[in-house]
Enzyme design. Structure first.
Site, PDB file in Angstrom:
ATOM      1  N   GLY A 247       4.591 -20.163 -21.666  1.00  0.00           N
ATOM      2  CA  GLY A 247       3.636 -21.246 -21.922  1.00  0.00           C
ATOM      3  C   GLY A 247       2.541 -21.421 -20.903  1.00  0.00           C
ATOM      4  O   GLY A 247       1.784 -22.396 -20.962  1.00  0.00           O
ATOM      5  N   GLU A 289       9.569 -16.352 -19.856  1.00  0.00           N
ATOM      6  CA  GLU A 289       9.129 -15.627 -21.051  1.00  0.00           C
ATOM      7  C   GLU A 289       7.623 -15.730 -21.280  1.00  0.00           C
ATOM      8  O   GLU A 289       7.181 -16.349 -22.246  1.00  0.00           O
ATOM      9  CB  GLU A 289       9.825 -16.217 -22.282  1.00  0.00           C
ATOM     10  CG  GLU A 289      11.309 -16.034 -22.296  1.00  0.00           C
ATOM     11  CD  GLU A 289      11.982 -16.761 -23.448  1.00  0.00           C
ATOM     12  OE1 GLU A 289      13.047 -16.310 -23.881  1.00  0.00           O
ATOM     13  OE2 GLU A 289      11.443 -17.785 -23.921  1.00  0.00           O
ATOM     14  N   PRO A 290       6.804 -15.149 -20.417  1.00  0.00           N
ATOM     15  CA  PRO A 290       5.361 -15.232 -20.638  1.00  0.00           C
ATOM     16  C   PRO A 290       4.905 -14.352 -21.802  1.00  0.00           C
ATOM     17  O   PRO A 290       5.388 -13.231 -21.954  1.00  0.00           O
ATOM     18  CB  PRO A 290       4.785 -14.696 -19.324  1.00  0.00           C
ATOM     19  CG  PRO A 290       5.850 -13.803 -18.774  1.00  0.00           C
ATOM     20  CD  PRO A 290       7.171 -14.353 -19.239  1.00  0.00           C
ATOM     21  N   ARG A 292       1.292 -15.132 -23.806  1.00  0.00           N
ATOM     22  CA  ARG A 292      -0.164 -15.230 -23.730  1.00  0.00           C
ATOM     23  C   ARG A 292      -0.716 -14.811 -22.369  1.00  0.00           C
ATOM     24  O   ARG A 292      -1.719 -14.099 -22.291  1.00  0.00           O
ATOM     25  CB  ARG A 292      -0.537 -16.697 -23.988  1.00  0.00           C
ATOM     26  CG  ARG A 292      -2.022 -16.951 -24.138  1.00  0.00           C
ATOM     27  CD  ARG A 292      -2.322 -18.455 -24.128  1.00  0.00           C
ATOM     28  NE  ARG A 292      -1.409 -19.259 -24.883  1.00  0.00           N
ATOM     29  CZ  ARG A 292      -1.609 -19.679 -26.141  1.00  0.00           C
ATOM     30  NH1 ARG A 292      -2.720 -19.383 -26.752  1.00  0.00           N
ATOM     31  NH2 ARG A 292      -0.699 -20.416 -26.746  1.00  0.00           N
ATOM     32  N   ARG A 329      -7.069 -18.763 -34.826  1.00  0.00           N
ATOM     33  CA  ARG A 329      -6.877 -19.821 -33.828  1.00  0.00           C
ATOM     34  C   ARG A 329      -7.965 -20.896 -33.831  1.00  0.00           C
ATOM     35  O   ARG A 329      -7.640 -22.084 -33.708  1.00  0.00           O
ATOM     36  CB  ARG A 329      -6.692 -19.214 -32.432  1.00  0.00           C
ATOM     37  CG  ARG A 329      -5.476 -18.264 -32.363  1.00  0.00           C
ATOM     38  CD  ARG A 329      -5.071 -17.903 -30.952  1.00  0.00           C
ATOM     39  NE  ARG A 329      -4.504 -19.017 -30.247  1.00  0.00           N
ATOM     40  CZ  ARG A 329      -5.159 -19.794 -29.422  1.00  0.00           C
ATOM     41  NH1 ARG A 329      -6.425 -19.532 -29.137  1.00  0.00           N
ATOM     42  NH2 ARG A 329      -4.576 -20.818 -28.850  1.00  0.00           N
ATOM     43  N   TYR A 333      -6.212 -24.334 -34.482  1.00  0.00           N
ATOM     44  CA  TYR A 333      -6.005 -25.168 -33.281  1.00  0.00           C
ATOM     45  C   TYR A 333      -7.315 -25.667 -32.673  1.00  0.00           C
ATOM     46  O   TYR A 333      -7.323 -26.116 -31.533  1.00  0.00           O
ATOM     47  CB  TYR A 333      -5.298 -24.373 -32.182  1.00  0.00           C
ATOM     48  CG  TYR A 333      -4.093 -23.576 -32.598  1.00  0.00           C
ATOM     49  CD1 TYR A 333      -2.950 -24.200 -33.086  1.00  0.00           C
ATOM     50  CD2 TYR A 333      -4.086 -22.184 -32.471  1.00  0.00           C
ATOM     51  CE1 TYR A 333      -1.840 -23.464 -33.442  1.00  0.00           C
ATOM     52  CE2 TYR A 333      -2.976 -21.444 -32.820  1.00  0.00           C
ATOM     53  CZ  TYR A 333      -1.851 -22.092 -33.306  1.00  0.00           C
ATOM     54  OH  TYR A 333      -0.748 -21.351 -33.647  1.00  0.00           O
ATOM     55  N   CYS A 360     -13.885 -16.620 -47.654  1.00  0.00           N
ATOM     56  CA  CYS A 360     -14.210 -17.727 -48.549  1.00  0.00           C
ATOM     57  C   CYS A 360     -13.527 -18.996 -48.120  1.00  0.00           C
ATOM     58  O   CYS A 360     -12.518 -19.415 -48.711  1.00  0.00           O
ATOM     59  CB  CYS A 360     -13.809 -17.368 -49.971  1.00  0.00           C
ATOM     60  SG  CYS A 360     -15.028 -16.316 -50.689  1.00  0.00           S
ATOM     61  N   GLU A 361     -14.064 -19.598 -47.088  1.00  0.00           N
ATOM     62  CA  GLU A 361     -13.487 -20.806 -46.532  1.00  0.00           C
ATOM     63  C   GLU A 361     -14.526 -21.355 -45.558  1.00  0.00           C
ATOM     64  O   GLU A 361     -14.950 -20.632 -44.654  1.00  0.00           O
ATOM     65  CB  GLU A 361     -12.202 -20.401 -45.784  1.00  0.00           C
ATOM     66  CG  GLU A 361     -11.449 -21.500 -45.162  1.00  0.00           C
ATOM     67  CD  GLU A 361     -10.187 -21.901 -45.932  1.00  0.00           C
ATOM     68  OE1 GLU A 361      -9.681 -21.102 -46.749  1.00  0.00           O
ATOM     69  OE2 GLU A 361      -9.748 -23.024 -45.722  1.00  0.00           O
ATOM     70  N   TYR A 389      -1.933 -13.833 -29.946  1.00  0.00           N
ATOM     71  CA  TYR A 389      -1.884 -14.626 -31.172  1.00  0.00           C
ATOM     72  C   TYR A 389      -3.103 -14.429 -32.073  1.00  0.00           C
ATOM     73  O   TYR A 389      -3.485 -15.338 -32.795  1.00  0.00           O
ATOM     74  CB  TYR A 389      -1.681 -16.118 -30.835  1.00  0.00           C
ATOM     75  CG  TYR A 389      -0.449 -16.372 -30.000  1.00  0.00           C
ATOM     76  CD1 TYR A 389       0.816 -16.221 -30.554  1.00  0.00           C
ATOM     77  CD2 TYR A 389      -0.538 -16.735 -28.654  1.00  0.00           C
ATOM     78  CE1 TYR A 389       1.961 -16.430 -29.791  1.00  0.00           C
ATOM     79  CE2 TYR A 389       0.603 -16.946 -27.885  1.00  0.00           C
ATOM     80  CZ  TYR A 389       1.842 -16.792 -28.464  1.00  0.00           C
ATOM     81  OH  TYR A 389       2.971 -16.995 -27.707  1.00  0.00           O
TER      82      TYR A 389
END
Ligand code: LLP
Length: 431
Positions: A247, A289-290, A292, A329, A333, A360-361, A389
């Site tokens: 994290g 547990e890295p 990113r 992302r 987010y 198409c968004e 990610y």
């Protein structure tokens, strides 16, 4: 646009790992995920060489959900890290990569029977069990196969870390793990201890992702050690392993204040050594547990500009040949990224534009506001920090073929994931 690792400007053009981006476009086309292998290796080395103690064993476990392919699993192994997987698919990739099974950890809040069976059949190192139902499932599989499984129990330490609410994992209402504040946890632990085919080694927690504030990480050490002590007193079980998750926040844009990894993990170790002594614990191993923080800054996605549009409202768009399918992302987010026109790196970025994708968004916008140097159709645009990610969360929306992934290092480029073809897109369709 901030450059990382081996990225530099050569003759007004972005060069990554000794390879110019124009050459990458000619060889592999766009959109393209470019990964700086040297930076990946440097980041792994920072964790491997600094997260260590002579008071207990340590393991740095790469969280493969951030980015996984067979070549990535092999790189992780060559650089001496362990790895975690969260699905049968990630596990299968690790198996195919020849990743050492004893260095593999299996996460997930709802592992299926088949996934657990795949893990047990392949003698996967440690399973992080989320809840009692999963314990029963695992115990039965092991009994049927006459095998034993090493496990950690995932707990929720109730630590409030400030990040996007979708990536907070340790609030009281989180779906992950069992709360350490519920007295029931001691009965659950006793169930683990009475399960013949499951060997409980300790506990796991993960406070959230993309966290800049160091306090929750140090808070988690304290809470987890205190909890281990309480467990010992109430059940007689002495934890061997504590896993603190990942994290660690990284730089995407000027808004971010990233964690200085080397200094941070060194201080984490000192704190762990002090607290282990203070609580009188016999913990033998601590894991992190890295994900990113190992891969994000190594990735740059390159796109070709296919259109430029000035809307009636005055908003100026540039359209690129990818978008939300290769990077969800920003839409999911509100993540912020930096960009540049890759053949005009020395020119002043003076035109404020919105970088939009081709899907198409209306929400298919990669960057809402960014200054670029006079973007024109045919220009190459680069978005940095797309190593984590992005590929792993990519989709085939609008039946768009996923881009290739290329590792670059020392002037050489190597495709590690091929671009999908149109045939790939209909492979599973019944004709
Ligand atoms: N360990 C566990 C148990 C996790 O759940 C995660 C991430 C990690 C380690 C690695 O965290 P990292 O060091 O990468 O922050 N899709 C979101 C991130 C979801 C993270 C989920 N768990 C995003 O794009 O920001």
């Amino acid at each position: 646009m901030k450059l990382f690792g081996t990225s530099k400007v050569v003759n007004n053009e972005l060069n990554i790992g000794g390879v110019g981006v124009q050459e990458l476009r000619e060889k592999f086309s766009t959109p393209l995920y470019v990964m700086d292998q040297t930076l990946l290796e440097e980041n792994m080395a920072i964790f491997r060489d600094n997260f260590k103690s002579d008071k207990f064993k340590t393991e740095v476990i790469y969280a493969s959900k951030a980015f996984l392919a067979v070549a990535m699993a092999q790189l992780v192994n060559r650089n001496g890290l362990s790895m975690d997987v969260v699905s049968g698919g990630e596990l299968f990739t690790a198996i195919k990569a020849g990743f050492p099974m004893e260095k593999l950890y299996f996460h997930g809040n709802n592992k299926t029977y088949d996934e657990l069976e795949l893990a047990i059949d392949n003698n996967l190192g440690t399973i992080i069990v989320d809840n009692p139902l999963e314990l029963h499932r695992l115990n039965k599989i092991c009994a049927d196969k006459n095998k034993k499984a090493k496990v950690l129990l995932r707990v929720n330490p109730g630590i409030d870390a400030h990040t996007h609410e979708y990536i907070q994992t340790s609030k009281f209402s989180s779906k992950f793990g069992e709360s350490i504040f519920d007295e029931e946890i001691f009965n659950i632990i006793k169930e683990f201890l009475n399960s013949e085919n499951v060997i409980l080694e300790g506990f796991h927690c993960h406070v959230g992702s993309q966290i800049f504030d160091e306090k929750p990480f140090f808070g988690a050490i304290d809470v987890m050690f205190k909890f281990a002590k309480e467990v010992e007193e109430k059940t007689g079980f002495a934890s061997k392993v504590i896993n603190l998750g990942g994290g660690f926040g990284i730089y995407y844009s000027e808004e971010d204040n990233p964690i200085a990894l080397q200094d941070f993990v060194t201080r984490m170790i000192s704190d762990l050594e002090i607290k282990k002594e203070e609580y009188g614990l016999s913990v033998e191993q601590v894991n992190i547990e890295p994900g990113r923080s190992i891969v994000a800054n190594s990735g740059t996605t390159i796109y070709t500009v296919g259109g430029v549009k000035d809307t009636f409202s005055g908003k100026k768009y540039i359209f690129v040949d990818g978008g939300m399918t290769d990077n969800i992302r920003p839409a999911l987010y509100q993540a912020k990224y930096e960009a540049a026109i890759l053949s005009k790196m020395n020119e002043e970025p003076d035109k404020e534009v919105t970088v939009a994708g081709k899907f198409c968004e209306s929400g298919d916008v990669l960057i809402d506001k960014v200054k670029l140097s006079n973007p024109q159709v045919g220009d190459l645009v680069g978005i940095t920090t797309t190593g984590a990610y992005c590929y792993s969360m990519s989709s085939n929306y609008n039946r768009f073929a996923k881009p290739a992934v290329v590792f670059v290092k020392d002037g050489k480029s190597k495709v590690i994931v091929k671009r999908e073809t149109l045939e790939d897109l209909i492979r599973n369709d019944e004709m």
